[in-house]
Design a protein around this motif. Structure first.
Motif, PDB file in Angstrom:
ATOM      1  N   TYR A 179       0.396   3.726  -2.856  1.00 36.97           N
ATOM      2  CA  TYR A 179       0.237   4.974  -2.662  1.00 36.97           C
ATOM      3  C   TYR A 179       0.770   6.733  -1.991  1.00 36.97           C
ATOM      4  O   TYR A 179       0.577   7.175  -2.025  1.00 36.97           O
ATOM      5  CB  TYR A 179      -1.548   4.677  -1.649  1.00 36.97           C
ATOM      6  CG  TYR A 179      -2.372   3.789  -2.542  1.00 36.97           C
ATOM      7  CD1 TYR A 179      -3.289   4.833  -3.163  1.00 36.97           C
ATOM      8  CD2 TYR A 179      -2.583   3.173  -2.018  1.00 36.97           C
ATOM      9  CE1 TYR A 179      -3.997   3.801  -4.309  1.00 36.97           C
ATOM     10  CE2 TYR A 179      -3.736   2.407  -2.984  1.00 36.97           C
ATOM     11  CZ  TYR A 179      -3.706   2.487  -4.036  1.00 36.97           C
ATOM     12  OH  TYR A 179      -5.740   1.935  -5.386  1.00 36.97           O
TER      13      TYR A 179
ATOM     14  N   LYS B 124      -6.558  -3.783 -11.723  1.00 38.38           N
ATOM     15  CA  LYS B 124      -5.428  -2.647 -10.998  1.00 38.38           C
ATOM     16  C   LYS B 124      -5.957  -2.211 -10.094  1.00 38.38           C
ATOM     17  O   LYS B 124      -7.063  -1.926  -9.638  1.00 38.38           O
ATOM     18  CB  LYS B 124      -5.642  -2.026 -12.391  1.00 38.38           C
ATOM     19  CG  LYS B 124      -4.111  -2.448 -13.545  1.00 38.38           C
ATOM     20  CD  LYS B 124      -4.399  -1.856 -14.765  1.00 38.38           C
ATOM     21  CE  LYS B 124      -3.790  -0.360 -14.089  1.00 38.38           C
ATOM     22  NZ  LYS B 124      -3.597   1.089 -15.038  1.00 38.38           N
ATOM     23  N   PRO B 125      -5.101  -1.965  -9.056  1.00 45.76           N
ATOM     24  CA  PRO B 125      -5.304  -0.380  -7.893  1.00 45.76           C
ATOM     25  C   PRO B 125      -5.985   0.400  -8.961  1.00 45.76           C
ATOM     26  O   PRO B 125      -5.751   1.112  -9.028  1.00 45.76           O
ATOM     27  CB  PRO B 125      -3.769  -0.154  -7.340  1.00 45.76           C
ATOM     28  CG  PRO B 125      -3.371  -1.397  -7.719  1.00 45.76           C
ATOM     29  CD  PRO B 125      -3.025  -2.262  -9.324  1.00 45.76           C
TER      30      PRO B 125
ATOM     31  N   LEU C 206       0.614  -1.063   0.182  1.00 42.86           N
ATOM     32  CA  LEU C 206       0.077   0.211   0.008  1.00 42.86           C
ATOM     33  C   LEU C 206       0.755   0.867  -0.062  1.00 42.86           C
ATOM     34  O   LEU C 206       0.819   2.372  -0.652  1.00 42.86           O
ATOM     35  CB  LEU C 206      -1.193   0.526   1.269  1.00 42.86           C
ATOM     36  CG  LEU C 206      -1.472  -1.711   0.717  1.00 42.86           C
ATOM     37  CD1 LEU C 206      -2.829  -0.861   2.303  1.00 42.86           C
ATOM     38  CD2 LEU C 206      -2.623  -0.751   0.035  1.00 42.86           C
TER      39      LEU C 206
ATOM     40  N   ARG D 233     -10.369  -1.048  -2.630  1.00 43.04           N
ATOM     41  CA  ARG D 233      -9.608  -0.176  -2.896  1.00 43.04           C
ATOM     42  C   ARG D 233      -8.358  -0.389  -4.023  1.00 43.04           C
ATOM     43  O   ARG D 233      -8.302  -0.299  -4.877  1.00 43.04           O
ATOM     44  CB  ARG D 233      -9.263   1.487  -1.822  1.00 43.04           C
ATOM     45  CG  ARG D 233     -10.491   1.530  -1.908  1.00 43.04           C
ATOM     46  CD  ARG D 233     -11.118   2.752  -3.171  1.00 43.04           C
ATOM     47  NE  ARG D 233     -11.978   2.979  -2.701  1.00 43.04           N
ATOM     48  CZ  ARG D 233     -13.185   3.212  -2.584  1.00 43.04           C
ATOM     49  NH1 ARG D 233     -13.445   2.812  -3.776  1.00 43.04           N
ATOM     50  NH2 ARG D 233     -14.238   3.895  -2.286  1.00 43.04           N
ATOM     51  N   PHE D 234      -7.604  -0.991  -3.265  1.00 44.77           N
ATOM     52  CA  PHE D 234      -6.362  -1.789  -4.030  1.00 44.77           C
ATOM     53  C   PHE D 234      -6.528  -2.673  -4.985  1.00 44.77           C
ATOM     54  O   PHE D 234      -5.707  -2.794  -6.029  1.00 44.77           O
ATOM     55  CB  PHE D 234      -4.843  -2.070  -2.264  1.00 44.77           C
ATOM     56  CG  PHE D 234      -3.926  -2.071  -3.840  1.00 44.77           C
ATOM     57  CD1 PHE D 234      -3.132  -1.462  -3.913  1.00 44.77           C
ATOM     58  CD2 PHE D 234      -3.273  -3.397  -3.120  1.00 44.77           C
ATOM     59  CE1 PHE D 234      -1.623  -1.727  -4.391  1.00 44.77           C
ATOM     60  CE2 PHE D 234      -1.803  -3.453  -4.042  1.00 44.77           C
ATOM     61  CZ  PHE D 234      -0.778  -2.746  -4.220  1.00 44.77           C
ATOM     62  N   LYS D 235      -6.969  -4.048  -4.403  1.00 45.43           N
ATOM     63  CA  LYS D 235      -7.144  -5.193  -5.712  1.00 45.43           C
ATOM     64  C   LYS D 235      -8.257  -5.003  -6.221  1.00 45.43           C
ATOM     65  O   LYS D 235      -8.195  -5.695  -6.460  1.00 45.43           O
ATOM     66  CB  LYS D 235      -6.983  -6.307  -4.211  1.00 45.43           C
ATOM     67  CG  LYS D 235      -6.143  -6.669  -3.898  1.00 45.43           C
ATOM     68  CD  LYS D 235      -4.874  -7.221  -4.941  1.00 45.43           C
ATOM     69  CE  LYS D 235      -3.678  -7.272  -4.518  1.00 45.43           C
ATOM     70  NZ  LYS D 235      -2.676  -7.535  -5.422  1.00 45.43           N
ATOM     71  N   ARG D 236      -9.618  -4.157  -5.594  1.00 44.80           N
ATOM     72  CA  ARG D 236     -10.631  -3.966  -6.601  1.00 44.80           C
ATOM     73  C   ARG D 236     -11.692  -4.895  -6.132  1.00 44.80           C
ATOM     74  O   ARG D 236     -12.148  -5.621  -8.121  1.00 44.80           O
ATOM     75  CB  ARG D 236     -10.492  -3.150  -7.342  1.00 44.80           C
ATOM     76  CG  ARG D 236      -9.797  -1.861  -7.557  1.00 44.80           C
ATOM     77  CD  ARG D 236      -9.462  -0.990  -8.872  1.00 44.80           C
ATOM     78  NE  ARG D 236     -10.840  -1.015  -9.486  1.00 44.80           N
ATOM     79  CZ  ARG D 236     -10.666  -0.409 -10.627  1.00 44.80           C
ATOM     80  NH1 ARG D 236      -9.579  -0.816 -11.012  1.00 44.80           N
ATOM     81  NH2 ARG D 236     -11.879  -0.098 -11.854  1.00 44.80           N
TER      82      ARG D 236
ATOM     83  N   TYR E 169      -7.557  -2.424   1.480  1.00 45.57           N
ATOM     84  CA  TYR E 169      -6.449  -3.149   0.122  1.00 45.57           C
ATOM     85  C   TYR E 169      -7.710  -4.259  -0.817  1.00 45.57           C
ATOM     86  O   TYR E 169      -7.387  -4.126  -1.994  1.00 45.57           O
ATOM     87  CB  TYR E 169      -5.917  -4.284   1.325  1.00 45.57           C
ATOM     88  CG  TYR E 169      -4.921  -5.272   0.392  1.00 45.57           C
ATOM     89  CD1 TYR E 169      -3.702  -4.461   0.515  1.00 45.57           C
ATOM     90  CD2 TYR E 169      -4.757  -6.486   0.172  1.00 45.57           C
ATOM     91  CE1 TYR E 169      -2.515  -5.236  -0.462  1.00 45.57           C
ATOM     92  CE2 TYR E 169      -4.430  -6.850  -0.476  1.00 45.57           C
ATOM     93  CZ  TYR E 169      -3.066  -6.499  -1.149  1.00 45.57           C
ATOM     94  OH  TYR E 169      -2.217  -7.303  -1.057  1.00 45.57           O
TER      95      TYR E 169
END
Length: 193
Positions: free
Chosen positions: A26, A99-100, A22, A70-73, A67
């Motif tokens: 980010y 994609k993140p 993360l 938002r990150f792994k969607r 995570y």
């Protein structure tokens, strides 16, 4: 007996790996803006975040949700999956992370403002949200008590407090356990016999 593993990007993922991924993607400022956790703002380090998140379950779940969604969607949890902790959730077999999500301070502020506006809009319509058994709104009982006590629909008391009917009455909680000690020499009440 070996249990079948769930399709979940958090399964077997160490907290250190998650935080590192993360932060690498980010950065500390974006994570703080999105999650509002002090461990991402005040002298942030991976080690300090891990220490805080290991001790604070609600914060760890908040980061794990970030995570996952938002990150792994991954798709949002619904039904029974919503009630589970992020690490216990499962996803359909073959569903791969995407994609993140690209985030900026401005996009986060815009999403938070939109979520806040939607929340407020939902709270302004008491008849469209929760209903009680008689079909009346949640606060209709308090409204009726105030109406009969004061003669007006909003009710006012002697102390000048006016209760709006679109807000619930404050809840009172009963305290369990022994009452506080009044002995100045034993403020914690440890010497009771």
């Amino acid at each position: 007996m070996i249990e079948e593993q769930q399709n979940n990007p958090l399964h077997g993922l160490k907290l250190e790996t998650m935080i590192t991924e993360l932060v690498d993607f980010y950065g500390w400022k974006i994570l703080y803006a999105a999650l509002k956790l002090g461990c991402f703002n005040t002298n942030p380090t991976v080690e300090a975040c891990i220490t805080f998140l290991k001790k604070t379950e609600w914060a760890r779940e908040k980061v794990e949700n970030f995570y996952l969604y938002r990150f792994k969607r991954m798709p949002k949890a619904i039904g029974e999956q919503f009630e589970l902790k992020p690490r216990e959730r499962g996803f359909a077999a073959g569903l791969a992370p995407r994609k993140p999500m690209e985030l900026t301070i401005e996009s986060i502020a815009q999403m938070q403002a939109q979520a806040s506006a939607e929340y407020e809009a939902g709270n302004r319509h008491p008849n469209s949200a929760k209903k009680s058994i008689g079909g009346r709104g949640v606060n209709s009982g308090a409204h009726q008590r105030n109406k009969s006590a004061s003669g007006s629909s909003y009710g006012s008391s002697d102390n000048g407090y006016t209760q709006r009917r679109d807000r619930p009455e404050p809840r009172t909680t009963e305290r369990s356990g022994p009452s506080p000690s009044t002995d100045d020499n034993d403020p914690w009440g440890t010497k009771r016999g």
